[in-house]
Design a protein around this motif. Structure first.
Motif, short mmCIF file in Angstrom:
data_model
loop_
_atom_site.label_atom_id
_atom_site.label_comp_id
_atom_site.label_asym_id
_atom_site.label_seq_id
_atom_site.Cartn_x
_atom_site.Cartn_y
_atom_site.Cartn_z
N MET A 289 23.80 30.97 -11.49
CA MET A 289 23.48 31.21 -12.89
C MET A 289 22.88 32.60 -13.10
SD MET A 289 22.03 27.62 -14.46
CE MET A 289 20.86 27.24 -13.16
N ILE A 290 21.98 32.99 -12.20
CA ILE A 290 21.37 34.32 -12.31
C ILE A 290 22.42 35.40 -12.06
CG2 ILE A 290 19.73 35.90 -11.24
CD1 ILE A 290 17.89 33.52 -10.74
N GLY A 291 23.23 35.22 -11.04
CA GLY A 291 24.25 36.20 -10.73
C GLY A 291 25.25 36.39 -11.85
N SER A 292 25.53 35.33 -12.60
CA SER A 292 26.52 35.41 -13.67
C SER A 292 26.07 36.29 -14.83
CB SER A 292 26.84 34.01 -14.20
OG SER A 292 25.73 33.45 -14.88
N GLN A 293 24.75 36.52 -14.95
CA GLN A 293 24.25 37.41 -16.00
C GLN A 293 23.29 38.46 -15.40
OE1 GLN A 293 21.68 35.39 -18.91
NE2 GLN A 293 22.08 33.49 -17.83
N LEU A 294 23.70 38.97 -14.24
CA LEU A 294 22.88 39.95 -13.54
C LEU A 294 22.72 41.24 -14.34
CD1 LEU A 294 21.35 40.37 -10.87
CD2 LEU A 294 23.46 41.29 -9.90
N ASP A 295 23.67 41.52 -15.21
CA ASP A 295 23.60 42.74 -16.01
C ASP A 295 22.45 42.70 -17.02
OD1 ASP A 295 25.37 40.67 -17.01
OD2 ASP A 295 25.65 41.94 -18.77
N GLN A 296 21.83 41.53 -17.22
CA GLN A 296 20.70 41.41 -18.13
C GLN A 296 19.36 41.48 -17.39
OE1 GLN A 296 21.06 37.94 -20.66
NE2 GLN A 296 23.29 38.08 -20.66
N ALA A 297 19.40 41.56 -16.08
CA ALA A 297 18.17 41.55 -15.28
C ALA A 297 17.50 42.93 -15.29
CB ALA A 297 18.48 41.13 -13.85
N THR A 298 16.26 42.94 -14.85
CA THR A 298 15.51 44.19 -14.72
C THR A 298 15.14 44.38 -13.25
OG1 THR A 298 13.35 43.13 -15.06
CG2 THR A 298 14.55 43.89 -17.03
N LEU A 299 14.66 45.57 -12.94
CA LEU A 299 14.26 45.85 -11.56
C LEU A 299 13.14 44.91 -11.12
CD1 LEU A 299 14.36 47.55 -8.99
CD2 LEU A 299 12.84 49.20 -10.10
N ASP A 300 12.17 44.66 -11.98
CA ASP A 300 11.07 43.76 -11.64
C ASP A 300 11.56 42.36 -11.32
OD1 ASP A 300 9.17 45.71 -11.91
OD2 ASP A 300 8.67 45.22 -13.98
N ASN A 301 12.62 41.92 -12.00
CA ASN A 301 13.19 40.60 -11.73
C ASN A 301 13.69 40.50 -10.28
OD1 ASN A 301 14.68 40.49 -15.02
ND2 ASN A 301 12.73 39.64 -14.34
N LEU A 302 14.27 41.58 -9.79
CA LEU A 302 14.89 41.55 -8.46
C LEU A 302 13.90 41.70 -7.32
CD1 LEU A 302 18.14 43.67 -8.96
CD2 LEU A 302 17.81 41.21 -9.26
N LEU A 303 12.71 42.17 -7.62
CA LEU A 303 11.73 42.41 -6.55
C LEU A 303 11.05 41.10 -6.15
CD1 LEU A 303 10.20 45.77 -7.80
CD2 LEU A 303 11.95 45.42 -6.04
N VAL A 304 11.83 40.24 -5.52
CA VAL A 304 11.35 38.93 -5.06
C VAL A 304 10.89 39.06 -3.61
CG1 VAL A 304 11.96 36.52 -4.68
CG2 VAL A 304 12.95 37.77 -6.62
N PRO A 305 9.69 38.64 -3.29
CA PRO A 305 9.21 38.75 -1.90
C PRO A 305 10.10 37.98 -0.93
CG PRO A 305 7.41 38.21 -3.40
CD PRO A 305 8.67 38.09 -4.19
N SER A 306 10.19 38.48 0.28
CA SER A 306 11.00 37.81 1.30
C SER A 306 10.41 36.47 1.68
CB SER A 306 11.11 38.68 2.55
OG SER A 306 11.95 39.78 2.31
N PRO A 307 11.26 35.52 2.11
CA PRO A 307 10.75 34.22 2.57
C PRO A 307 9.88 34.40 3.81
CG PRO A 307 13.13 34.16 2.20
CD PRO A 307 12.73 35.59 2.13
N TYR A 308 9.09 33.38 4.06
CA TYR A 308 8.21 33.41 5.23
C TYR A 308 9.03 33.56 6.51
CZ TYR A 308 4.77 31.92 8.71
OH TYR A 308 3.93 31.86 9.80
N GLY A 309 8.62 34.47 7.37
CA GLY A 309 9.30 34.68 8.64
C GLY A 309 10.28 35.83 8.62
N ILE A 310 10.55 36.42 7.44
CA ILE A 310 11.46 37.56 7.33
C ILE A 310 10.62 38.82 7.22
CG2 ILE A 310 13.31 38.61 6.00
CD1 ILE A 310 14.10 36.02 7.34
N SER A 311 10.98 39.84 7.98
CA SER A 311 10.16 41.05 8.05
C SER A 311 10.32 41.96 6.84
CB SER A 311 10.49 41.83 9.33
OG SER A 311 11.88 42.18 9.35
N TYR A 312 11.45 41.82 6.12
CA TYR A 312 11.67 42.69 4.96
C TYR A 312 10.59 42.44 3.92
CZ TYR A 312 16.38 42.62 6.99
OH TYR A 312 17.43 42.68 7.84
N LEU A 313 10.27 43.50 3.17
CA LEU A 313 9.28 43.37 2.11
C LEU A 313 9.83 42.54 0.95
CD1 LEU A 313 6.48 44.15 1.09
CD2 LEU A 313 7.50 46.23 0.12
N TYR A 314 11.10 42.80 0.61
CA TYR A 314 11.74 42.07 -0.49
C TYR A 314 12.97 41.32 0.02
CZ TYR A 314 8.81 44.99 -3.47
OH TYR A 314 7.74 45.61 -4.07
#
Length: 542
Positions: A289-314
């Motif tokens: 659902m989110i991907g289908s309207q990704l053109d309406q998203a903002t940069l802040d929307n995409l900055l989701v923290p990585s799941p536990y155990g993943i070294s990436y920041l986002y």
């Protein structure tokens, strides 16, 4: 009851034990009639143990009152479903003898549901929820349909229904046609029923929403209710209960028209799921659902923290899944405008996460190459992201750096970016050469129109066109003028000399165009003085 008549002991769910007359019960219950028909010659007291009697001791007692009152009972919304479930369990569908039928009596009472008050419907539904069994599902649906019907009627009858009253015999309305209250207040008044239905379980809410969708209620209003329900219930729910609630909210949104569900709402749901163990199916639905309207998203929307155990920041993998869903489906056709919006967003995201020292090259490249080249008019932001990535990941080999630089389309870099790249020590020398070559090709295209192919006597716009060429060449000329500052290797001296030669040709073309402009001015002036009819030049040619 006389002691001699109490020949049957009934243990109901371990809650309470009843001493009853076997002959009285068997007149109304096919279950007992079938059970004791095999032991008609038995003497002494018998005992029956129920482990799953609906409604427990209260439900059994209500059934007993019906039997001992010669097949009559006071059925009301507060005990209708209790009596119904007891009748179903005791198989009182058809009387054993010529006596009343409890199931039939509850059915007649249910047919009067349209005359119940709003409060009565809610009370009945609460009881129904506590006694929810397979045999009772039809009655649950009828109760929910009644609620939805009244909500639909309320929204159609008046644009601003009042708060419900539990004492009213119907849903009351209060609307002043001359009212000047804001649209926000009007919409708030449409949500008066939200609080009344918070007692519903996620299962019943799902059934309610499906009924609402079938009756074509406003999807925006339904979405607002689901979010309100989720927020209200979370305060008192366990982790497992929260997972069930949010799964229901996701599943119901997936059945709606996504144009009525803001992207902000979906990302809000996504934030709630972080840390919850929801099903993979529900998570896939939400990401789609989110991907289908990704053109309406903002940069802040995409900055989701990585799941536990993943070294990436986002969570880069999450964004890649969004992109996959956008390209696969999209909210309607993936138009060039929508594609460019997403490309711009992803470029900003890539630049934002580039300084992450834990970000692997493969993930960086996956983001940079996820969209087709046609989605970008400029690669300046990607160049900016690569510049920061190489700054942080200084340990990369020359081969890895070149692999990253292959992402760039040098022809879509601005002259300023090309100039910066050519002097950027972090980039391989080959990239600097490619940037200069792309600018060379641009200059060749600009110089394609030579003086011999232009005739200002034939068309007054010719000189203007040449002048426009010179204006464009000035931008390219800036790059050529800086050629002496480029730190190129000996192997590239020929390219340097060639670019300097092109600089001279650009300057010569500029002089020629100035002369044409002077001559055109003289011709225009003479025509204006010698002819009674003068035609003004277009603005682009003046």
């Amino acid at each position: 009851m006389e002691a001699c008549c109490c020949n049957l002991e009934v243990d109901v769910n371990g809650e309470e034990t009843f001493m009853v007359d076997k002959s009285v019960i068997t007149q109304y219950s096919n279950k007992f009639a079938r059970l004791f028909g095999k032991s008609s010659g038995a003497t002494g007291k018998l005992k029956v143990i129920f482990h799953d009697f609906p409604g427990g001791a209260e439900g059994f007692e209500l059934m007993l009152k019906f039997c001992y009152n010669n097949g009559t009972a006071d059925i009301s919304p507060s005990n209708l479903f209790l009596a119904r479930c007891a009748a179903e369990y005791m198989e009182m569908k058809e009387p054993v003898a010529d006596v009343s039928n409890l199931l039939e009596l509850t059915e007649k009472s249910l047919q009067e549901i349209n005359y119940w008050t709003w409060s009565d419907v809610l009370i009945a539904l609460k009881q129904c929820q506590n006694l929810l069994v397979l045999d009772c599902s039809v009655m649950v649906e009828r109760c929910l349909d009644t609620i939805v019907g009244r909500l639909v009627l309320a929204s159609e009858a008046s644009p601003c229904p009042s708060t419900s009253s539990t004492d009213s015999s119907w849903i009351r309305f209060s609307c002043d046609s001359k009212s000047t209250e804001s649209a926000k207040t009007s919409f708030t008044r449409l949500t008066w029923w939200f609080e009344d239905l918070l007692f519903l379980s996620p299962l019943l809410v799902a059934m309610l929403v499906k009924s609402m969708l079938a009756r074509k209620m406003d999807h925006v209003l339904i979405s607002r209710f689901l979010i309100y329900y989720q927020k209200a219930k979370f305060s008192t729910s366990t982790t497992n209960e929260k997972s069930k609630i949010i799964e229901m909210v996701i599943d119901m949104h997936s059945d709606m028209d996504l144009s009525c569900v803001p992207c902000k709402t979906l990302f809000g749901i996504l934030r709630v799921t972080l840390g919850l163990n929801i099903s993979k199916c529900s998570r896939n639905k939400l990401e789609t659902m989110i991907g289908s309207q990704l053109d309406q998203a903002t940069l802040d929307n995409l900055l989701v923290p990585s799941p536990y155990g993943i070294s990436y920041l986002y969570d880069v993998n999450l964004v890649l899944r969004f992109l996959k869903a956008f390209l696969r489906r999209g909210n309607g056709p993936v138009t060039p405008i929508r594609m460019r919006k997403v490309a711009s967003l992803i470029d900003l995201y890539t630049a934002e996460i580039a300084p992450d020292p834990c970000l692997k090259t493969s993930k960086f490249l996956a983001l940079a190459t996820a969209l087709p080249d046609s989605a970008r008019d400029s690669y300046d932001e990607i160049y900016h992201a690569i510049d920061m990535y190489l700054e942080v990941h200084a340990q990369l080999s020359q081969e890895e750096r070149m692999k990253i630089c292959c992402v760039l389309n040098y022809e879509k870099l601005s002259p300023q970016a090309c100039l910066h790249l050519s002097q950027n020590k972090k980039f391989p020398s080959k990239s600097a050469v490619q940037a200069l070559i792309s600018q060379q090709y641009k200059l060749k295209n600009l110089l394609h129109v030579t003086p011999s192919t232009s005739s200002y006597n034939d068309s007054p716009c010719s000189s203007s066109g040449a002048a426009q060429k010179v204006k464009k060449d000035k931008t390219s000329e800036e790059v050529v003028l800086y050629a002496g500052n480029f730190d190129l290797s000996t192997d590239n001296e020929k390219l340097k000399a060639h670019l300097q030669g092109m600089q001279w040709r650009v300057m010569e073309l500029e002089k020629f165009c100035r002369k044409m402009q002077v001559q055109m001015a003289k011709i225009t002036k003479s025509k204006a003085s010698g002819n009674s009819y003068t035609k003004s030049l277009p603005k682009l040619c003046s």
